[in-house]
Structure formats: C-alpha cells, structure tokens
Design an enzyme around this catalytic site. Structure first.
Site, PDB file in Angstrom:
ATOM      1  N   ALA A  63       0.864  -1.172   0.000  1.00  0.00           N
ATOM      2  CA  ALA A  63       0.000   0.000   0.000  1.00  0.00           C
ATOM      3  C   ALA A  63       0.905   1.228   0.000  1.00  0.00           C
ATOM      4  CB  ALA A  63      -0.895  -0.015   1.231  1.00  0.00           C
ATOM      5  N   GLY A 108       0.476  -4.900   0.974  1.00  0.00           N
ATOM      6  CA  GLY A 108      -0.700  -4.991   0.111  1.00  0.00           C
ATOM      7  C   GLY A 108      -0.420  -5.750  -1.185  1.00  0.00           C
ATOM      8  N   GLU A 111      -0.736  -9.309  -0.297  1.00  0.00           N
ATOM      9  CA  GLU A 111      -2.170  -9.543  -0.071  1.00  0.00           C
ATOM     10  C   GLU A 111      -2.939  -9.608  -1.391  1.00  0.00           C
ATOM     11  OE1 GLU A 111      -2.138  -6.187   2.646  1.00  0.00           O
ATOM     12  OE2 GLU A 111      -2.978  -7.458   4.220  1.00  0.00           O
ATOM     13  N   GLU A 131       4.208  -4.895   7.684  1.00  0.00           N
ATOM     14  CA  GLU A 131       3.386  -3.877   8.360  1.00  0.00           C
ATOM     15  C   GLU A 131       3.764  -3.600   9.805  1.00  0.00           C
ATOM     16  OE1 GLU A 131       2.227  -6.204   6.343  1.00  0.00           O
ATOM     17  OE2 GLU A 131       0.799  -5.315   4.950  1.00  0.00           O
TER      18      GLU A 131
HETATM   19  N1  DAK Z   1       4.552   3.165  -0.987  1.00  0.00           N
HETATM   20  C1  DAK Z   1       4.900   4.309  -1.624  1.00  0.00           C
HETATM   21  N2  DAK Z   1       6.016   4.424  -2.384  1.00  0.00           N
HETATM   22  C2  DAK Z   1       6.794   3.344  -2.504  1.00  0.00           C
HETATM   23  C3  DAK Z   1       6.488   2.112  -1.855  1.00  0.00           C
HETATM   24  C4  DAK Z   1       5.280   2.042  -1.074  1.00  0.00           C
HETATM   25  N3  DAK Z   1       4.886   0.930  -0.461  1.00  0.00           N
HETATM   26  N4  DAK Z   1       7.465   1.226  -2.141  1.00  0.00           N
HETATM   27  C5  DAK Z   1       8.340   1.881  -2.941  1.00  0.00           C
HETATM   28  N5  DAK Z   1       7.955   3.142  -3.150  1.00  0.00           N
HETATM   29  C6  DAK Z   1       8.611   4.166  -3.950  1.00  0.00           C
HETATM   30  C7  DAK Z   1       9.844   4.704  -3.212  1.00  0.00           C
HETATM   31  O1  DAK Z   1       9.470   5.685  -2.285  1.00  0.00           O
HETATM   32  C8  DAK Z   1      10.652   5.251  -4.365  1.00  0.00           C
HETATM   33  O2  DAK Z   1      10.106   6.497  -4.743  1.00  0.00           O
HETATM   34  P1  DAK Z   1      11.069   7.762  -5.107  1.00  0.00           P
HETATM   35  O3  DAK Z   1      11.913   7.978  -3.890  1.00  0.00           O
HETATM   36  O4  DAK Z   1      11.870   7.279  -6.299  1.00  0.00           O
HETATM   37  O5  DAK Z   1      10.112   8.862  -5.421  1.00  0.00           O
HETATM   38  C9  DAK Z   1      10.368   4.293  -5.482  1.00  0.00           C
HETATM   39  O6  DAK Z   1       9.141   3.612  -5.126  1.00  0.00           O
HETATM   40  C10 DAK Z   1      11.460   3.229  -5.647  1.00  0.00           C
HETATM   41  O7  DAK Z   1      11.655   2.616  -4.384  1.00  0.00           O
HETATM   42  P2  DAK Z   1      13.103   2.483  -3.706  1.00  0.00           P
HETATM   43  O8  DAK Z   1      13.997   3.584  -4.149  1.00  0.00           O
HETATM   44  O9  DAK Z   1      12.876   2.326  -2.252  1.00  0.00           O
HETATM   45  O10 DAK Z   1      13.602   1.131  -4.357  1.00  0.00           O
HETATM   46  P3  DAK Z   1      14.617   0.072  -3.726  1.00  0.00           P
HETATM   47  O11 DAK Z   1      14.933  -0.887  -4.814  1.00  0.00           O
HETATM   48  O12 DAK Z   1      15.743   0.761  -3.034  1.00  0.00           O
HETATM   49  O13 DAK Z   1      13.781  -0.687  -2.606  1.00  0.00           O
HETATM   50  C11 DAK Z   1      11.835  -1.840  -1.720  1.00  0.00           C
HETATM   51  C12 DAK Z   1      12.685  -1.475  -2.979  1.00  0.00           C
HETATM   52  C13 DAK Z   1      10.572  -2.539  -2.167  1.00  0.00           C
HETATM   53  C14 DAK Z   1      12.654  -2.769  -0.808  1.00  0.00           C
HETATM   54  C15 DAK Z   1      11.533  -0.519  -0.969  1.00  0.00           C
HETATM   55  O14 DAK Z   1      10.971   0.421  -1.883  1.00  0.00           O
HETATM   56  C16 DAK Z   1      10.571  -0.715   0.156  1.00  0.00           C
HETATM   57  O15 DAK Z   1      10.925  -1.195   1.245  1.00  0.00           O
HETATM   58  N6  DAK Z   1       9.312  -0.305  -0.073  1.00  0.00           N
HETATM   59  C17 DAK Z   1       8.284  -0.361   0.947  1.00  0.00           C
HETATM   60  C18 DAK Z   1       7.825  -1.753   1.099  1.00  0.00           C
HETATM   61  C19 DAK Z   1       6.781  -1.887   2.181  1.00  0.00           C
HETATM   62  O16 DAK Z   1       7.073  -1.663   3.356  1.00  0.00           O
HETATM   63  N7  DAK Z   1       5.594  -2.227   1.745  1.00  0.00           N
HETATM   64  C20 DAK Z   1       4.509  -2.477   2.642  1.00  0.00           C
HETATM   65  C21 DAK Z   1       3.708  -1.259   2.803  1.00  0.00           C
HETATM   66  S1  DAK Z   1       2.578  -1.503   4.133  1.00  0.00           S
HETATM   67  C22 DAK Z   1      -4.410  -1.167   6.148  1.00  0.00           C
HETATM   68  C23 DAK Z   1      -4.500  -1.150   4.799  1.00  0.00           C
HETATM   69  C24 DAK Z   1      -3.450  -1.573   4.041  1.00  0.00           C
HETATM   70  C25 DAK Z   1      -2.278  -2.002   4.639  1.00  0.00           C
HETATM   71  C26 DAK Z   1      -2.217  -2.059   6.001  1.00  0.00           C
HETATM   72  C27 DAK Z   1      -3.259  -1.656   6.764  1.00  0.00           C
HETATM   73  N8  DAK Z   1      -5.476  -0.727   6.972  1.00  0.00           N
HETATM   74  C28 DAK Z   1      -6.267   0.366   6.512  1.00  0.00           C
HETATM   75  C29 DAK Z   1      -5.630  -1.263   8.275  1.00  0.00           C
HETATM   76  C30 DAK Z   1      -1.159  -2.356   3.852  1.00  0.00           C
HETATM   77  C31 DAK Z   1       0.060  -1.997   4.274  1.00  0.00           C
HETATM   78  C32 DAK Z   1       1.213  -2.124   3.415  1.00  0.00           C
HETATM   79  O17 DAK Z   1       1.157  -2.583   2.294  1.00  0.00           O
END
Ligand code: DAK
Length: 258
Positions: A63, A108, A111, A131
């Site tokens: 997400a 997400g 998921e 998360e």
């Molecule tokens: N959201 C927004 N932007 C994202 C992103 C994300 N999840 N993942 C990557 N990006 C963006 C980065 O910010 C970056 O943008 P710029 O800086 O270039 O503008 C671009 O994509 C490239 O990412 P990186 O530069 O970070 O690329 P790397 O190869 O260095 O790293 C990575 C790739 C996947 C390891 C890293 O980007 C990363 O850790 N991303 C976040 C992964 C993550 O934590 N995903 C889970 C998100 S939590 C709920 C509803 C939904 C959810 C929970 C609760 N409720 C309402 C209760 C869901 C939660 C989630 O999904």
C-alpha cells in the site's frame, strides 16, 4: 484507468498494475482502477485473468506509505475497507485468477497476490508482510489469507517478524505454486491461463466456487456445496458435448461456456 492496463488475449486477459515509479504501490486510485478493471471483464468470453506488475522490479511494493502516513483512524478504516472490498471481489471473481509475481510483493502486494487463485513467481520475487515494522497490521486480508495458505504457525512467524522471503522459500512453504526465471514468467502464466481456458468454463468456475465456499465451512456442509456445484454442470451444452465425445471415442468440440 490511470494505473491498471487491461488487455484481452483471446480467451484470457492480463491486468497490469502500472505505476512503476512507486513500484506499483497501491494508492486509492490503483485500488479503484482494479475495481474498474474487474467491471470490464466480459464473463461470457474471458475464462482466466492474470494480474502482474509493470517494470522489472515489482509486482506491488505494498500500500502507498506516503498516502497512509497521514491517515486518521477513520480514514485508515475507510482505506482498509476500500482495499478489502476490492480484494474480496477479486478473490470471489467467477473466473480463475493467476498472480504473475514479477518482483516485490510486499504488504498490500502480497495480499493482492494471495487474493488470486494461483501464484506464479519469478526467481526475483520477494514476499513479505512488513506492516508491524510500520506500526500497523496487514490491512487487506493478509492475516487471514496468509494463515489459510501457509498455516497459522508460518503465517504468524512471517507477520510478527516482518521478514521478507525470496521465491524459493515462498515455494517451499506453499505460498506460490511455481517459480520461473524472470524472463519466462509471463509465458508460463499465459500457458497456464490458456490451458485453463481450454476446459469447460462452467465446470472450472464451479470448482472455484466449491473450493472457496467449502473452505469456509465444515466438511459436512462443504460436500453439499460440492454436490450442488457438480449438479449445476449437468445439462450444459459443454457437459453433453464432452461426455458424448468420450462415449463416441472422438475429441470434444471446443467448449462454448453454455
Ligand atoms: N509506498 C509508496 N512508495 C513506494 C512504496 C510504497 N509501499 N514502495 C516503494 N515506493 C517508492 C519509493 O518511495 C521510491 O520512490 P522515489 O523515492 O523514487 O520517489 C520508489 O518507489 C522506488 O523505491 P526504492 O527507491 O525504495 O527502491 P529500492 O529498490 O531501493 O527498494 C523496496 C525497494 C521494495 C525494498 C523498498 O521500496 C521498500 O521497502 N518499499 C516499501 C515496502 C513496504 O514496506 N511495503 C509495505 C507497505 S505496508 C491497512 C491497509 C493496508 C495495509 C495495512 C493496513 N489498513 C487500513 C488497516 C497495507 C500496508 C502495506 O502494504
């Protein structure tokens, strides 16, 4: 649709989440586009749906953290409901769905893949529910679907530790059904979609419903669900055609979804 491309390829379709600059992260618009994509599917002609991510790096990196970072409790609940409604609709779509996981499938993204019937992964794919490291729970069904797919112990281990796993481990624990070299993933997914599309659609859809609905109830009720789905296939043109062909020792005519 700004962030989802939808392409019909004969009897199956490919939906590509197309927001590569943010690694296909799910904001409101992407989720709304996924719903609109499902509205577009012609259930009379399309027999399987593949979902994948654009670019070489990510299926969906979760997400959108930027969007979520400022949500209030009420907005968080509304965002969770938006995602849950769309993912549940995907899970219960009448036609089979294949997630072709071509890179990061985090939060997400994992998921979304788990809301599909079958998960095929590239050897570059990474799965995880990060998360709790962000101060939240999985919010698009992750706690529920992960536990059902890999068992509660493994799901709890992965969710509590927020540990990412690579494709071989995902295969080992049954989170994915097969792993391919990245360059071969889409061809493999399309081959599987074609094969599914070659079978009787009414029967394939009845199998999906029987498995999905049966898993929600006890075995006594589940076998009744199967009986109903089994019975529902009879008197269809496809059932009559295929069984007549068998009896006459000839190939059946192509299935017509009637
Ligand atoms: N959201 C927004 N932007 C994202 C992103 C994300 N999840 N993942 C990557 N990006 C963006 C980065 O910010 C970056 O943008 P710029 O800086 O270039 O503008 C671009 O994509 C490239 O990412 P990186 O530069 O970070 O690329 P790397 O190869 O260095 O790293 C990575 C790739 C996947 C390891 C890293 O980007 C990363 O850790 N991303 C976040 C992964 C993550 O934590 N995903 C889970 C998100 S939590 C709920 C509803 C939904 C959810 C929970 C609760 N409720 C309402 C209760 C869901 C939660 C989630 O999904």
């Amino acid at each position: 649709m700004a962030f989802v491309d939808y392409e019909v390829k004969g009897q199956y379709a490919v939906a590509t989440i197309n927001r590569p600059k943010a690694l296909n992260a799910l904001n409101d618009q992407v989720i709304t586009d996924l719903a609109e994509m499902m509205d577009k599917i012609d259930m009379d002609t399309i027999r399987c749906l593949i979902i994948t991510g654009s670019g070489e790096k990510a299926f969906v990196a979760g997400a959108d953290i930027g969007q979520m970072s400022t949500l209030t409790k009420a907005e968080g609940e509304a965002f969770g409901k938006l995602g849950n409604d769309v993912f549940r609709r995907l899970e219960t779509l009448p036609i089979p769905t294949i997630a072709a996981v071509n890179g990061f499938a985090l939060g997400g993204g994992c998921e979304l893949a788990m809301s599909c019937d079958i998960r095929l992964a590239s050897d570059t794919a990474v799965f995880g529910q990060p998360e709790v490291g962000l101060g939240i729970t999985p919010g698009f069904g992750g706690t529920q679907r992960m536990a059902r797919l890999v068992g509660p112990g493994k799901a709890k281990e992965l969710i509590y530790t927020a540990r990412n796993i690579k494709a071989p481990e995902a295969l080992e624990i049954g989170l994915v059904q097969a792993v391919y070299p990245a360059a071969e993933l889409m061809a493999a997914a399309e081959k599987m979609a074609s094969r599914i599309a070659g079978n009787a659609p009414i029967a394939v859809r009845a199998c999906k419903k029987a498995i999905n609905d049966g898993l929600q109830v006890g075995m006594d009720e589940a076998i009744v669900i199967e009986e109903q789905q089994f019975g529902g296939c009879f008197e269809s043109e496809d059932q009559k055609n295929a069984m007549a062909a068998f009896m006459e020792k000839r190939p059946h005519d192509p299935f017509v979804n009637r």
